[in-house]
Enzyme design. Structure first.
Site, PDB file in Angstrom:
ATOM      1  N   GLU A  14       0.842  -1.201   0.000  1.00 14.15           N
ATOM      2  CA  GLU A  14       0.000   0.000   0.000  1.00 14.15           C
ATOM      3  C   GLU A  14       0.876   1.249   0.000  1.00 14.15           C
ATOM      4  O   GLU A  14       1.963   1.243   0.564  1.00 14.15           O
ATOM      5  CB  GLU A  14      -0.855   0.038   1.273  1.00 14.15           C
ATOM      6  CG  GLU A  14      -2.081  -0.823   1.233  1.00 14.15           C
ATOM      7  CD  GLU A  14      -3.285  -0.094   0.643  1.00 14.15           C
ATOM      8  OE1 GLU A  14      -3.112   0.933  -0.052  1.00 14.15           O
ATOM      9  OE2 GLU A  14      -4.397  -0.573   0.878  1.00 14.15           O
ATOM     10  N   ASP A  15       0.352   2.331  -0.565  1.00 12.86           N
ATOM     11  CA  ASP A  15       1.048   3.604  -0.484  1.00 12.86           C
ATOM     12  C   ASP A  15       0.882   4.215   0.904  1.00 12.86           C
ATOM     13  O   ASP A  15       1.846   4.634   1.522  1.00 12.86           O
ATOM     14  CB  ASP A  15       0.574   4.577  -1.571  1.00 12.86           C
ATOM     15  CG  ASP A  15      -0.932   4.826  -1.563  1.00 12.86           C
ATOM     16  OD1 ASP A  15      -1.675   4.095  -0.863  1.00 12.86           O
ATOM     17  OD2 ASP A  15      -1.386   5.741  -2.273  1.00 12.86           O
ATOM     18  N   LYS A  39      -0.729   6.775   8.981  1.00 10.87           N
ATOM     19  CA  LYS A  39      -1.154   7.851   9.877  1.00 10.87           C
ATOM     20  C   LYS A  39      -1.802   7.212  11.106  1.00 10.87           C
ATOM     21  O   LYS A  39      -3.020   7.019  11.138  1.00 10.87           O
ATOM     22  CB  LYS A  39      -2.158   8.766   9.179  1.00 10.87           C
ATOM     23  CG  LYS A  39      -1.594   9.510   7.983  1.00 10.87           C
ATOM     24  CD  LYS A  39      -2.674  10.395   7.368  1.00 10.87           C
ATOM     25  CE  LYS A  39      -2.149  11.166   6.174  1.00 10.87           C
ATOM     26  NZ  LYS A  39      -3.182  12.034   5.589  1.00 10.87           N
ATOM     27  N   LEU A  47      -7.863  -0.820   3.518  1.00 16.84           N
ATOM     28  CA  LEU A  47      -7.022  -1.986   3.784  1.00 16.84           C
ATOM     29  C   LEU A  47      -7.859  -3.136   4.333  1.00 16.84           C
ATOM     30  O   LEU A  47      -7.690  -4.291   3.930  1.00 16.84           O
ATOM     31  CB  LEU A  47      -5.901  -1.626   4.758  1.00 16.84           C
ATOM     32  CG  LEU A  47      -4.973  -2.766   5.167  1.00 16.84           C
ATOM     33  CD1 LEU A  47      -4.304  -3.408   3.965  1.00 16.84           C
ATOM     34  CD2 LEU A  47      -3.932  -2.268   6.168  1.00 16.84           C
ATOM     35  N   ASP A  58      -4.446   5.151   6.063  1.00 17.06           N
ATOM     36  CA  ASP A  58      -5.008   6.330   6.720  1.00 17.06           C
ATOM     37  C   ASP A  58      -6.017   5.859   7.763  1.00 17.06           C
ATOM     38  O   ASP A  58      -5.641   5.519   8.875  1.00 17.06           O
ATOM     39  CB  ASP A  58      -5.643   7.243   5.661  1.00 17.06           C
ATOM     40  CG  ASP A  58      -5.858   8.661   6.151  1.00 17.06           C
ATOM     41  OD1 ASP A  58      -6.180   8.845   7.333  1.00 17.06           O
ATOM     42  OD2 ASP A  58      -5.719   9.590   5.345  1.00 17.06           O
ATOM     43  N   ARG A  86       1.527  12.260  -8.739  1.00 12.85           N
ATOM     44  CA  ARG A  86       1.966  10.900  -8.422  1.00 12.85           C
ATOM     45  C   ARG A  86       3.405  10.665  -8.879  1.00 12.85           C
ATOM     46  O   ARG A  86       4.118   9.850  -8.328  1.00 12.85           O
ATOM     47  CB  ARG A  86       1.072   9.859  -9.101  1.00 12.85           C
ATOM     48  CG  ARG A  86      -0.316   9.753  -8.534  1.00 12.85           C
ATOM     49  CD  ARG A  86      -1.044   8.540  -9.119  1.00 12.85           C
ATOM     50  NE  ARG A  86      -2.463   8.551  -8.865  1.00 12.85           N
ATOM     51  CZ  ARG A  86      -3.032   8.123  -7.754  1.00 12.85           C
ATOM     52  NH1 ARG A  86      -2.290   7.654  -6.776  1.00 12.85           N
ATOM     53  NH2 ARG A  86      -4.337   8.164  -7.604  1.00 12.85           N
ATOM     54  N   GLY A 113      -7.736   3.055   7.526  1.00 12.53           N
ATOM     55  CA  GLY A 113      -7.636   1.599   7.572  1.00 12.53           C
ATOM     56  C   GLY A 113      -8.800   0.888   6.918  1.00 12.53           C
ATOM     57  O   GLY A 113      -8.765  -0.329   6.731  1.00 12.53           O
TER      58      GLY A 113
END
Length: 181
Positions: A101-102, A133, A110, A105, A168, A107
Site C-alpha cells: 500500500e502507499d 497515519k 485496507l 489512513d 503521483r 484503515g
C-alpha cells in the site's frame, strides 16, 4: 524542488527520495529473510502504490510473484459498502500474500482489501505500507509488518500519492502547508 504549488495549495518536501530509498532497502532486506523459502505473492493496491511497489520489488531477490489490484466499492441493496477486488489474475489459494500500500489512513480500504483476499483462501496476509497515519487509524490490525514512515495527519502528495490525479510522478513526498489566513 523544495516547494510546490498545485491548484493554489502550497506544499513542501517532507520526505526526500534518498530517505525513501534507504527505508525501502531496509524493508527489502527484511522481506528477503522473512519470506526466504515461502515464494510470496506481492499484491499492489493501485493507483498509489505503483512507485513504492516498483522500487520495493527491485530489493526483493527471493522467488516471488506480483500482481496489482484495484478496490471497487459500491452500495449494495441494503446501502452498505461492498468491496470487490478487481484484477487479482491468479489463484491465491494457500499462498502467502504481502499487500503493498502507499498509505494507511483510516484503515477501511485496507480492511476491505484483506477481507476480499481472505475470501480467496490465502494462507497468510502481511501488509507493507510506505506511509501510515496512526492518529487516523480506525481499524485494528495485527498483520502490518512493514511501515516506511509514520506521519501525522498531514495531507501528502508525491511518490505515487496524488491530489486530484496530479503529482503521483514526483520522486519526493510533499506535505501541504496550511494557509495562514
Amino acid at each position: 524542488m523544495k516547494y510546490l504549488t498545485v491548484d493554489n495549495l502550497e506544499f513542501e518536501i517532507m520526505i526526500d527520495h534518498d530517505q525513501i530509498q534507504k527505508r525501502i532497502r531496509l524493508i527489502g532486506i527484511d522481506l528477503n529473510m522473512r519470506f526466504e523459502n515461502k515464494h510470496p505473492v506481492f499484491i499492489g493496491v493501485l493507483n498509489g502504490c505503483f512507485m513504492f511497489m516498483s522500487d520495493l520489488m527491485k530489493q526483493v531477490v527471493i522467488p516471488s510473484e506480483l500482481s496489482f489490484v484495484k478496490l471497487a466499492s459500491y452500495k449494495g441493496v441494503e446501502q452498505q459498502d461492498i468491496a470487490e477486488l478487481i484484477g487479482v489474475g491468479m489463484d491465491l489459494t494457500g499462498r502467502d500474500v504481502i499487500i503493498v500500500e502507499d498509505i494507511i489512513d483510516s484503515g477501511h480500504s485496507l480492511k476491505h482489501t484483506m477481507e476480499a483476499l481472505e475470501k480467496l483462501g490465502v494462507a497468510s496476509i502481511s501488509v507493507c505500507a510506505l506511509l501510515m497515519k496512526p492518529a487516523n487509524l480506525q481499524v485494528q490490525f495485527d498483520n502490518i509488518m512493514y511501515i516506511g514512515f509514520e506521519i501525522e495527519k498531514e495531507f501528502v502528495i508525491g511518490y505515487g500519492l496524488d491530489y486530484n490525479g496530479q503529482c503521483r510522478n514526483l520522486p519526493d513526498i510533499y506535505q501541504h502547508i496550511p494557509s495562514k489566513s
